[in-house]
Every structure is written in structure tokens, then in C-alpha cells.
Design a protein around this motif. Structure first.
Motif, PDB file in Angstrom:
ATOM      1  N   LEU A 181      38.418  36.657  41.271  1.00 33.72           N
ATOM      2  CA  LEU A 181      37.909  35.324  41.595  1.00 33.72           C
ATOM      3  C   LEU A 181      38.942  34.526  42.379  1.00 33.72           C
ATOM      4  O   LEU A 181      38.610  33.869  43.375  1.00 33.72           O
ATOM      5  CB  LEU A 181      37.530  34.595  40.309  1.00 33.72           C
ATOM      6  CG  LEU A 181      37.032  33.155  40.470  1.00 33.72           C
ATOM      7  CD1 LEU A 181      35.825  33.102  41.388  1.00 33.72           C
ATOM      8  CD2 LEU A 181      36.708  32.548  39.114  1.00 33.72           C
ATOM      9  N   ALA A 182      40.205  34.581  41.952  1.00 34.73           N
ATOM     10  CA  ALA A 182      41.262  33.855  42.663  1.00 34.73           C
ATOM     11  C   ALA A 182      41.418  34.369  44.089  1.00 34.73           C
ATOM     12  O   ALA A 182      41.583  33.580  45.029  1.00 34.73           O
ATOM     13  CB  ALA A 182      42.580  33.979  41.903  1.00 34.73           C
ATOM     14  N   ALA A 183      41.355  35.684  44.269  1.00 32.61           N
ATOM     15  CA  ALA A 183      41.479  36.257  45.612  1.00 32.61           C
ATOM     16  C   ALA A 183      40.310  35.854  46.493  1.00 32.61           C
ATOM     17  O   ALA A 183      40.462  35.623  47.690  1.00 32.61           O
ATOM     18  CB  ALA A 183      41.581  37.769  45.521  1.00 32.61           C
ATOM     19  N   TRP A 184      39.131  35.762  45.901  1.00 35.01           N
ATOM     20  CA  TRP A 184      37.958  35.342  46.678  1.00 35.01           C
ATOM     21  C   TRP A 184      38.069  33.869  47.061  1.00 35.01           C
ATOM     22  O   TRP A 184      37.756  33.484  48.190  1.00 35.01           O
ATOM     23  CB  TRP A 184      36.692  35.597  45.882  1.00 35.01           C
ATOM     24  CG  TRP A 184      35.432  35.339  46.650  1.00 35.01           C
ATOM     25  CD1 TRP A 184      34.785  36.201  47.485  1.00 35.01           C
ATOM     26  CD2 TRP A 184      34.671  34.124  46.667  1.00 35.01           C
ATOM     27  NE1 TRP A 184      33.668  35.604  48.018  1.00 35.01           N
ATOM     28  CE2 TRP A 184      33.578  34.326  47.532  1.00 35.01           C
ATOM     29  CE3 TRP A 184      34.818  32.886  46.023  1.00 35.01           C
ATOM     30  CZ2 TRP A 184      32.623  33.357  47.774  1.00 35.01           C
ATOM     31  CZ3 TRP A 184      33.872  31.900  46.272  1.00 35.01           C
ATOM     32  CH2 TRP A 184      32.787  32.143  47.137  1.00 35.01           C
ATOM     33  N   THR A 215      47.691  40.957  41.494  1.00 34.26           N
ATOM     34  CA  THR A 215      47.442  39.860  40.572  1.00 34.26           C
ATOM     35  C   THR A 215      47.834  38.542  41.228  1.00 34.26           C
ATOM     36  O   THR A 215      48.684  38.505  42.110  1.00 34.26           O
ATOM     37  CB  THR A 215      48.244  40.048  39.274  1.00 34.26           C
ATOM     38  OG1 THR A 215      49.645  40.105  39.594  1.00 34.26           O
ATOM     39  CG2 THR A 215      47.840  41.330  38.569  1.00 34.26           C
ATOM     40  N   GLY A 216      47.217  37.468  40.788  1.00 38.03           N
ATOM     41  CA  GLY A 216      47.544  36.166  41.361  1.00 38.03           C
ATOM     42  C   GLY A 216      46.522  35.112  41.003  1.00 38.03           C
ATOM     43  O   GLY A 216      45.817  34.610  41.871  1.00 38.03           O
ATOM     44  N   ASN A 217      46.391  34.805  39.711  1.00 34.37           N
ATOM     45  CA  ASN A 217      45.406  33.809  39.293  1.00 34.37           C
ATOM     46  C   ASN A 217      46.073  32.615  38.616  1.00 34.37           C
ATOM     47  O   ASN A 217      45.544  32.056  37.655  1.00 34.37           O
ATOM     48  CB  ASN A 217      44.375  34.435  38.345  1.00 34.37           C
ATOM     49  CG  ASN A 217      45.019  35.101  37.130  1.00 34.37           C
ATOM     50  OD1 ASN A 217      46.014  34.612  36.609  1.00 34.37           O
ATOM     51  ND2 ASN A 217      44.443  36.200  36.687  1.00 34.37           N
ATOM     52  N   PRO A 259      39.944  21.808  39.245  1.00 39.58           N
ATOM     53  CA  PRO A 259      39.489  23.199  39.183  1.00 39.58           C
ATOM     54  C   PRO A 259      39.674  23.881  40.539  1.00 39.58           C
ATOM     55  O   PRO A 259      39.496  23.245  41.586  1.00 39.58           O
ATOM     56  CB  PRO A 259      38.008  23.074  38.820  1.00 39.58           C
ATOM     57  CG  PRO A 259      37.623  21.691  39.229  1.00 39.58           C
ATOM     58  CD  PRO A 259      38.839  20.845  39.040  1.00 39.58           C
ATOM     59  N   PRO A 260      40.057  25.140  40.570  1.00 37.67           N
ATOM     60  CA  PRO A 260      40.156  25.868  41.846  1.00 37.67           C
ATOM     61  C   PRO A 260      38.811  25.829  42.576  1.00 37.67           C
ATOM     62  O   PRO A 260      37.757  25.844  41.942  1.00 37.67           O
ATOM     63  CB  PRO A 260      40.520  27.289  41.407  1.00 37.67           C
ATOM     64  CG  PRO A 260      41.147  27.122  40.058  1.00 37.67           C
ATOM     65  CD  PRO A 260      40.434  25.978  39.412  1.00 37.67           C
ATOM     66  N   ALA A 261      38.874  25.752  43.892  1.00 43.47           N
ATOM     67  CA  ALA A 261      37.654  25.589  44.682  1.00 43.47           C
ATOM     68  C   ALA A 261      37.624  26.581  45.838  1.00 43.47           C
ATOM     69  O   ALA A 261      38.653  27.122  46.248  1.00 43.47           O
ATOM     70  CB  ALA A 261      37.551  24.159  45.208  1.00 43.47           C
ATOM     71  N   VAL A 265      33.424  32.670  55.336  1.00 45.66           N
ATOM     72  CA  VAL A 265      34.400  31.948  56.159  1.00 45.66           C
ATOM     73  C   VAL A 265      35.586  31.548  55.280  1.00 45.66           C
ATOM     74  O   VAL A 265      35.407  30.892  54.252  1.00 45.66           O
ATOM     75  CB  VAL A 265      33.760  30.702  56.783  1.00 45.66           C
ATOM     76  CG1 VAL A 265      34.795  29.907  57.582  1.00 45.66           C
ATOM     77  CG2 VAL A 265      32.587  31.098  57.678  1.00 45.66           C
ATOM     78  N   PRO A 266      36.814  31.924  55.645  1.00 46.18           N
ATOM     79  CA  PRO A 266      37.991  31.546  54.843  1.00 46.18           C
ATOM     80  C   PRO A 266      38.158  30.038  54.761  1.00 46.18           C
ATOM     81  O   PRO A 266      37.724  29.302  55.665  1.00 46.18           O
ATOM     82  CB  PRO A 266      39.157  32.204  55.606  1.00 46.18           C
ATOM     83  CG  PRO A 266      38.530  33.297  56.407  1.00 46.18           C
ATOM     84  CD  PRO A 266      37.164  32.795  56.781  1.00 46.18           C
TER      85      PRO A 266
END
Length: 219
Positions: free
Chosen positions: A77-80, A100-102, A122-124, A156-157
Motif C-alpha cells: 500500500l505504501a509503495a502504491w 519495505t517502507g511503510n 493519513p497517507p494519501a 498517474v504518480p
């Protein structure tokens, strides 16, 4: 879109089951195998329907391609969210792992409320609220176009939405500078973000027709 929800955590095995373990009617686009707790996490972060749908489709495609291998759903999810992770087809005898990287997700969910320590946002996904709102309108008014548009927009990034954000500011400015007015005129003709997506930014009272050829290019 195929999703199988388990009560038990099976992340290390999910990438090795592109069909989710189904013996019949294997989904052509793969299956997202996810534990209930992780599904709730994803639904909490990706509340707009377009975001959740695009992510679920991506996770199914990752399982279908067998790469990258996901051991923790929060990492995927974090990578996405950060850079729109995509499926990778490993070469023969090759294994592709997801790094890893969340940290942002961990900080958000493990925050303990205390004076002077405000809760983190919250991450978006980085997709503009106006774009998500437009996708909701498409879902109501042109549902046959929604799936492809949602996937194209959410591919789109985050950083690539900068030109649309600038165009929106220019369109809202009634007494903008000459450069802003010029930028607003260009945005009305369309901002091409990818071969699959062009965004048109126009004033609310502009009733001119919006081009919508069937190549997933639409406002």
C-alpha cells in the motif's frame, strides 16, 4: 476484480497463488488474496471508490505476474501511494521482492494522542480532490467509462498532478496574471498526463462540449 479475504495472515503465500487458490474459473486478471485486517486498513486509507478499485486491480495483477513478492500488505500500500507500484514479471529462476517502507502508515496507526503531539495526517494517494470528485460524477453519469478512467487516473504518480493543480489555481483566479490566464486557456484544451488520460480544466460556467473519444481520454 477478484478478491479473496482470509481471517488468517497469508501474505508470504499470496504472490504464489495468482488465482487465489481457485481450482475453477481462474480470473484472467489475477486475484488479490488479503487478510481481513489488511483489507480494513486499505479501505480506511483508500476511501474514494476509484482509489480502492485501482489498488485492488493492481494487487491482483501483481499476483498474476508473480512479482514483486509482497510479504506485508502495508508495504504494498505504501509503495502504491508513493510511486504507484506495478506488477513485475520475473525472469526464469528470478525472484523479485518488494522493498519495505511503510513508515508513514506505521506512524499514522501507532500514534498515541498527547498534548503537543498532533495526530499525523493519513497517507494519501496524491490525486487531487477535484479529480476524485470528477470520477465520482463519471461513476454516476457514465458508469460504462468509470473503470478505465479510474485505473488511468490512479496510475498517474503523485508528482505528475502538479500541472493540473497549477491549472486549477489559474482557473479559479478571476483577476490572475497574464501568465495565469494563458495557462488556464491551455488547460481548457487538455493536459495530457499519460497516453491513457487527458484532463480538461474549465470554468464551471463553460458549457462547451468535452472531447471524449473511446481511448480512455476524457475530462
Amino acid at each position: 476484480m477478484s478478491v479473496i479475504v482470509n481471517l488468517d495472515r497469508v501474505d508470504p503465500f499470496a504472490t504464489h497463488l495468482p488465482d487465489g487458490g481457485k481450482r475453477h474459473a481462474e480470473p484472467p486478471d489475477g486475484t488479490w488474496l488479503v487478510t481481513l485486517a489488511d483489507l480494513v486498513m486499505v479501505a480506511d486509507i483508500l476511501r474514494p471508490p476509484a482509489e480502492f478499485y485501482a489498488y485492488a486491480c493492481t494487487r491482483g495483477a501483481i499476483a498474476k505476474a508473480s512479482g514483486p513478492q509482497v510479504f506485508v500488505e502495508a508495504d504494498a500500500l505504501a509503495a502504491w501511494l508513493d510511486h504507484r507500484i506495478q506488477p513485475v514479471q520475473p525472469a526464469p529462476q528470478e525472484i523479485v521482492f518488494l522493498a519495505t517502507g511503510n513508515e508513514a502508515l506505521n506512524d499514522y496507526y501507532t500514534h498515541v494522542a498527547a498534548p503537543g503531539y498532533p495526530a499525523p495526517a493519513p497517507p494519501a494517494s496524491g490525486v487531487l480532490p477535484e479529480v476524485l470528485y470528477a470520477l465520482d460524477l463519471v461513476h454516476r453519469e457514465r458508469p460504462q467509462h468509470w473503470s478505465d478512467l479510474a485505473i488511468a487516473a490512479l496510475a498517474v504518480p503523485p508528482d505528475d498532478w502538479r500541472s493540473v493543480r497549477t491549472a486549477l489555481r489559474a482557473a479559479r483566479s478571476a483577476t490572475g496574471t497574464r501568465r495565469e490566464r494563458k495557462r488556464a486557456r491551455r488547460a481548457a484544451d487538455g493536459i495530457r498526463l499519460s497516453p491513457r488520460l487527458t484532463v480538461y480544466v474549465r470554468p464551471a460556467d463553460d458549457e462547451s462540449p468535452t472531447p471524449c473519444p473511446w481511448d480512455r481520454t476524457c475530462s
